[in-house]
Structure formats: structure tokens, C-alpha cells
Design a protein around this motif. Structure first.
Motif, PDB file in Angstrom:
ATOM      1  N   ARG A   1       2.770  -1.107  11.095  1.00 36.04           N
ATOM      2  CA  ARG A   1       2.718  -0.055   9.969  1.00 36.04           C
ATOM      3  C   ARG A   1       4.279   0.541   9.862  1.00 36.04           C
ATOM      4  NH1 ARG A   1      -1.029   4.263  10.196  1.00 36.04           N
ATOM      5  NH2 ARG A   1       0.735   4.927  11.788  1.00 36.04           N
TER       6      ARG A   1
ATOM      7  N   TRP B   1      -2.117  -5.224   6.493  1.00 37.32           N
ATOM      8  CA  TRP B   1      -2.465  -5.233   5.073  1.00 37.32           C
ATOM      9  C   TRP B   1      -4.136  -4.841   4.806  1.00 37.32           C
ATOM     10  CZ3 TRP B   1      -5.525  -7.640   1.560  1.00 37.32           C
ATOM     11  CH2 TRP B   1      -5.185  -7.552   0.144  1.00 37.32           C
TER      12      TRP B   1
ATOM     13  N   SER C   1      -4.954  -1.056   5.487  1.00 38.43           N
ATOM     14  CA  SER C   1      -4.561  -0.180   4.594  1.00 38.43           C
ATOM     15  C   SER C   1      -5.139  -0.467   3.418  1.00 38.43           C
ATOM     16  CB  SER C   1      -3.128  -0.670   4.290  1.00 38.43           C
ATOM     17  OG  SER C   1      -2.322  -0.621   5.610  1.00 38.43           O
TER      18      SER C   1
ATOM     19  N   ARG D   1      -8.539   1.422   3.954  1.00 35.37           N
ATOM     20  CA  ARG D   1      -8.340   2.873   4.007  1.00 35.37           C
ATOM     21  C   ARG D   1      -8.001   3.338   2.151  1.00 35.37           C
ATOM     22  NH1 ARG D   1      -4.084   3.765   9.088  1.00 35.37           N
ATOM     23  NH2 ARG D   1      -5.952   3.638  10.441  1.00 35.37           N
TER      24      ARG D   1
ATOM     25  N   ASN E   1      -0.265   8.810   2.340  1.00 33.91           N
ATOM     26  CA  ASN E   1      -0.118   7.803   3.052  1.00 33.91           C
ATOM     27  C   ASN E   1       0.890   6.849   2.829  1.00 33.91           C
ATOM     28  OD1 ASN E   1      -2.989   8.595   4.470  1.00 33.91           O
ATOM     29  ND2 ASN E   1      -3.349   8.714   2.218  1.00 33.91           N
TER      30      ASN E   1
ATOM     31  N   ASP F   1       0.717   3.430   4.925  1.00 31.06           N
ATOM     32  CA  ASP F   1      -0.135   2.481   4.488  1.00 31.06           C
ATOM     33  C   ASP F   1       0.116   1.985   3.049  1.00 31.06           C
ATOM     34  OD1 ASP F   1      -2.024   2.207   6.612  1.00 31.06           O
ATOM     35  OD2 ASP F   1      -2.676   4.481   6.158  1.00 31.06           O
TER      36      ASP F   1
ATOM     37  N   MET G   1       0.704  -1.985   1.948  1.00 31.83           N
ATOM     38  CA  MET G   1      -0.105  -2.817   0.872  1.00 31.83           C
ATOM     39  C   MET G   1       0.691  -3.447   0.048  1.00 31.83           C
ATOM     40  SD  MET G   1      -2.861   0.355  -0.316  1.00 31.83           S
ATOM     41  CE  MET G   1      -1.942   0.730  -1.504  1.00 31.83           C
TER      42      MET G   1
END
Length: 193
Positions: A17, A58, A61, A64, A96, A99, A103
Motif C-alpha cells: 500500500r 485492493w 482496502s 475497509r 485514509n 487505502d 482502491m
């Protein structure tokens, strides 16, 4: 007896990430190995390919991201719930950023073609919980839930707000976008009234 793993899958995903923020789709397994401080072979031991690794990142994320959407579906007033869903998108991406950047690595249909077959079932259903929550809220919002009204709810609460925010991911996301996303959502949802 096998020796214990020095790095957890989450530590490897965290490293992936973090370097994806810098290199985005050009991130390599070597970048990840360097960031986590592991040999390249250790990464491949956990993740059989680059797409398996970044597909896992991915998916993590997205899961989340879905947490906030699902929390919003629990708001009793459906209009407030849908506004909270729209507001969640700029807030999540602002709070975030790594993250949020992860995505953007793939579109789900493309990812399904790239990952090993063992990952496809999980990925194919990754949006099911968020979609079911949205369907429940949309059913409370409209007297009668139709396919058209559900599409409006999906566009209004997810696709439009995310479309507004996606070009800003990786940079500053002004707080005014919270209200912009909600206003756009309310306008789209009103088409179903």
C-alpha cells in the motif's frame, strides 16, 4: 519443522500500500520487498504473483471502505443514511489516503481476469454486503423499491460521490466535497420520488 514467518501478510500488504502511493500501477514486487525488508522470494511465498498481492491489497482496502458504508446503513432515517453514505466517500479518502489510492489500482472486472482462480470467488462477491445494505436503505427510502430506484440509489450514494472524489485521490480533498457529494446524492435520489 518450518520456521515461523518473519513478516505477516498484513505487513506485506501495508508495504505494498505504501509503495503504491509512490509508484501506483508501476509498483513491483521488488519495491514491496525493499519496503518491508524481505527478500523478493518471501513475498512470492505469500503471494504467488504481483496481481495476487495487489489484488489482496485492493480487496483489503475495499473491505475497509465498506465498513463506513455499512455503518451508515444502520441509521434509521433512510435520507440521513444515504447522505451519510455519500459523505463517507470523501471522508474515507481524506482520512485514509493510502487505502484510497489502493482502491484505484484496479477495476473489479479487470482484477477478476488477473488474479489466481483461488481469489476470484472472494472478489466476485466483495460488494455484496454493501449492495445488500444499500438495498435495505433504498427500500426504506422509497415506497416501492424498483430496479430503477435501486440504480438511482447506487449511482447517488456510491458511483457519483466516488466519481467526484476519484480525481482528487492522492492530493488534498477539500472538506467542501462532503457537502458537494451529499447535494449530488440528494438530487439523484429525488429522481426516484
Amino acid at each position: 519443522m518450518a520456521r515461523p514467518a518473519k513478516f505477516t501478510a498484513d505487513q506485506i500488504l501495508d508495504a505494498a500500500r505504501d509503495v503504491a502511493v509512490e509508484h501506483w500501477r508501476d509498483t513491483t514486487i521488488a519495491h514491496v520487498a525493499e519496503r518491508v525488508g524481505a527478500p523478493v522470494g518471501s513475498i512470492y511465498h505469500r503471494f504467488p504473483s504481483r496481481d495476487a498481492l495487489f489484488g489482496s491489497l485492493w480487496a483489503r482496502s475495499i473491505r475497509r471502505f465498506h465498513e463506513g458504508l455499512l455503518t451508515a446503513t444502520e441509521i434509521e432515517d433512510p435520507r440521513a443514511a444515504m447522505a451519510a453514505m455519500a459523505r463517507h466517500i470523501p471522508r474515507f479518502c481524506r482520512e485514509n489516503p493510502a487505502d484510497a489510492k489502493a482502491m484505484t489500482l484496479y477495476r473489479l472486472p479487470d482484477l477478476l481476469e488477473k488474479v489466481p482462480s483461488g481469489q476470484r470467488a472472494e472478489l466476485a462477491t466483495i460488494n455484496d454486503g454493501a449492495n445488500a445494505g444499500l438495498r435495505r436503505v433504498a427500500a426504506r427510502r422509497y415506497d416501492r423499491l424498483t430496479d430503477r430506484r435501486y440504480r438511482l440509489a447506487l449511482v447517488g450514494t456510491r458511483q457519483c460521490p466516488y466519481g467526484l472524489i476519484r480525481p482528487l485521490i492522492g492530493g488534498d480533498i477539500p472538506h467542501e466535497f462532503d457537502a458537494i457529494c451529499v447535494a449530488a446524492t440528494e438530487g439523484i435520489l429525488a429522481l426516484g420520488d
